[in-house]
Motif scaffolding. Sequence first.
Motif, PDB file in Angstrom:
ATOM      1  N   LEU A 366       0.665   1.855  -2.256  1.00  0.00           N
ATOM      2  CA  LEU A 366       1.869   1.442  -1.373  1.00  0.00           C
ATOM      3  C   LEU A 366       2.830   2.395  -1.039  1.00  0.00           C
ATOM      4  CD1 LEU A 366       3.164   0.983  -5.738  1.00  0.00           C
ATOM      5  CD2 LEU A 366       3.539  -0.905  -3.441  1.00  0.00           C
ATOM      6  N   GLN A 367       3.763   1.904  -0.312  1.00  0.00           N
ATOM      7  CA  GLN A 367       4.154   1.993   0.397  1.00  0.00           C
ATOM      8  C   GLN A 367       5.418   2.469   0.239  1.00  0.00           C
ATOM      9  OE1 GLN A 367       3.696   1.683   4.464  1.00  0.00           O
ATOM     10  NE2 GLN A 367       1.025   1.274   4.219  1.00  0.00           N
ATOM     11  N   SER A 368       6.439   1.252   0.113  1.00  0.00           N
ATOM     12  CA  SER A 368       7.455   0.344  -0.330  1.00  0.00           C
ATOM     13  C   SER A 368       8.339  -0.032  -2.390  1.00  0.00           C
ATOM     14  CB  SER A 368       8.349  -0.114   0.700  1.00  0.00           C
ATOM     15  OG  SER A 368       8.005   0.198   1.651  1.00  0.00           O
ATOM     16  N   VAL A 369       9.084   0.452  -2.574  1.00  0.00           N
ATOM     17  CA  VAL A 369       9.365   0.125  -4.048  1.00  0.00           C
ATOM     18  C   VAL A 369      10.659  -0.550  -3.750  1.00  0.00           C
ATOM     19  CG1 VAL A 369       9.217   0.085  -6.414  1.00  0.00           C
ATOM     20  CG2 VAL A 369       7.216   1.035  -5.348  1.00  0.00           C
ATOM     21  N   PHE A 370      11.646  -1.492  -4.533  1.00  0.00           N
ATOM     22  CA  PHE A 370      12.032  -2.210  -4.862  1.00  0.00           C
ATOM     23  C   PHE A 370      12.454  -2.761  -6.199  1.00  0.00           C
ATOM     24  CE2 PHE A 370      10.794  -2.637  -0.173  1.00  0.00           C
ATOM     25  CZ  PHE A 370      12.043  -2.161   0.869  1.00  0.00           C
ATOM     26  N   PHE A 371      13.696  -1.830  -6.787  1.00  0.00           N
ATOM     27  CA  PHE A 371      13.973  -2.207  -8.023  1.00  0.00           C
ATOM     28  C   PHE A 371      15.379  -2.551  -8.527  1.00  0.00           C
ATOM     29  CE2 PHE A 371      11.552  -0.965 -12.537  1.00  0.00           C
ATOM     30  CZ  PHE A 371      12.431  -1.757 -13.302  1.00  0.00           C
ATOM     31  N   LYS A 396       9.516   5.630   0.026  1.00  0.00           N
ATOM     32  CA  LYS A 396      10.452   5.942  -1.057  1.00  0.00           C
ATOM     33  C   LYS A 396      10.677   4.591  -2.198  1.00  0.00           C
ATOM     34  CE  LYS A 396      12.380   1.685   2.096  1.00  0.00           C
ATOM     35  NZ  LYS A 396      13.219   0.839   2.829  1.00  0.00           N
ATOM     36  N   ILE A 397      11.397   4.658  -3.055  1.00  0.00           N
ATOM     37  CA  ILE A 397      11.759   3.563  -3.942  1.00  0.00           C
ATOM     38  C   ILE A 397      13.171   3.385  -4.266  1.00  0.00           C
ATOM     39  CG2 ILE A 397      11.679   3.478  -6.595  1.00  0.00           C
ATOM     40  CD1 ILE A 397       9.200   4.920  -7.021  1.00  0.00           C
ATOM     41  N   SER A 424       3.046  10.974  -3.184  1.00  0.00           N
ATOM     42  CA  SER A 424       3.230  11.350  -1.850  1.00  0.00           C
ATOM     43  C   SER A 424       4.068  12.497  -1.506  1.00  0.00           C
ATOM     44  CB  SER A 424       4.275   9.710  -1.641  1.00  0.00           C
ATOM     45  OG  SER A 424       4.557   9.980   0.084  1.00  0.00           O
ATOM     46  N   PRO A 425       3.475  13.309  -0.368  1.00  0.00           N
ATOM     47  CA  PRO A 425       5.321  14.469   0.029  1.00  0.00           C
ATOM     48  C   PRO A 425       6.016  13.937  -0.028  1.00  0.00           C
ATOM     49  CG  PRO A 425       3.256  14.611   1.678  1.00  0.00           C
ATOM     50  CD  PRO A 425       2.761  13.663   0.264  1.00  0.00           C
ATOM     51  N   VAL A 426       6.126  12.386   1.402  1.00  0.00           N
ATOM     52  CA  VAL A 426       7.708  11.992   1.547  1.00  0.00           C
ATOM     53  C   VAL A 426       8.540  10.998   1.249  1.00  0.00           C
ATOM     54  CG1 VAL A 426       6.247  12.583   4.278  1.00  0.00           C
ATOM     55  CG2 VAL A 426       6.114  10.618   2.532  1.00  0.00           C
ATOM     56  N   ALA A 427       7.906  10.831  -0.719  1.00  0.00           N
ATOM     57  CA  ALA A 427       8.808   9.248  -1.729  1.00  0.00           C
ATOM     58  C   ALA A 427       9.832  10.052  -1.554  1.00  0.00           C
ATOM     59  CB  ALA A 427       7.497  10.076  -2.373  1.00  0.00           C
TER      60      ALA A 427
END
Length: 432
Positions: A366-371, A396-397, A424-427
């Motif tokens: 996973l790279q992107s999550v949209f809620f 990103k979330i 992930s260190p950049v999340a």
Amino acid sequence: MNVKNIYFINLCLQLLINICLHVRIMELDHGAHKAARLALQDVISSMPDKVITNILDRLPLQDAVRTDVLSKNWRFKWTMLSQLVFDDNFFEYLSKTEGKDNHLRIISRFLLHLKGAITKFVLYIEKMRKFDDDDINHWILFLSKNGIEDLTFKLLDKTPFKLSTHLFSCLQLKHLKIYNCIFNPPPGFHGFPNLLSLELYPNAEKSSDVGEFAIKCHLLEILKLRYILKAGRVKLVEIAKLKNLKILALSLYDLDNKMITSSDTIFELLDSLPKLQELYLNFQVCKLTESGAKKNFSTAFPCLKALKLSMYLDNAIKLSCAFELIRSFPNMETLEITTYAGWYDSLAPPICSPEVEYNTIGLLQLQSVFFTYSSGSENEVCLIKYLLACSPFLKKIVMRPHSQLEPGKKLTFAMKLLELHRASPVAEIKLF
């Protein structure tokens, strides 16, 4: 169309716009700049018809027609248009220049002036306009004789219109999008042999078997069916025959005359679609049972890159189903979860415990999550905890809370999210 052609067309489009400005300026001076003006006109007027058509097709329709002021040579160039988009911007322009009651007459006259094949036709109406079924079906008859390949009727402010059988003689169609219609193919129709994408939102009560129609379009790569899946309308065994599907969107109301009780039914379908890359599932009115939610699946679907779920997370059964779907797509890069259909109890009991060892579950890509329309529930925190812990490449979330979420609960929800471990260190977590 390759990159070089796209670059050339964009360059020509920019050239056309610049020349329009230059010609307007030079028309004020009939002396020293007369020769330069004629030279510029000769350059653009001598371009091949295909290039001019490609340029015009990329302009808003009203602007394409207005190019007839460039010169005598350009007076009727707009009649070479092959792609027509009649949307609310176009109708607003007509209302200001031609009055509110001339839309039908203008569109009909416009079509009759065109010289070549019409490959794309879009009628997209969000606001109330005066159209009736006869008008639309008359245009379909015209398009069926002019090589139409891409057809869209999206009439959101109108009662469902009855499609003419002329539509089913458009055998060159590659892309078909129809919203808010009564869809009944004639007996003996064998499908569109060239159709690649189908988005169909017909009236459920009056339309015929959509699944039987879809499987007759053997080349389908994109299939989106929503708000229609009543008993007998679409069967999973029918969709499973479409081996070329790359994008699938379904509203899981009632398939094969039985309610969806677990993700097992979905996996049985996906197992027969090896090329599937994007999946959109609406569980809003599905009934999931305890036994269904506890099933374990060993099947993995490596090609699927994007998953979109519309479902409540108001109990452990539904959350477990969401977990099982996500785990089965290890190469998924984008996840979207929407719970827009209603407001549920944010205090629903969670199924996760602090002792869960997420590193034993398996890693995701996973790279992107949209809620969307989050309620700030413990079940949502549980799901996000899993996604953060098992997604080392996550960037990103994005969380968009429900409008009824109180500021205090939103703050508590945000603090819980900040405490979660991230693989992930950049999340980043963005809460709007």
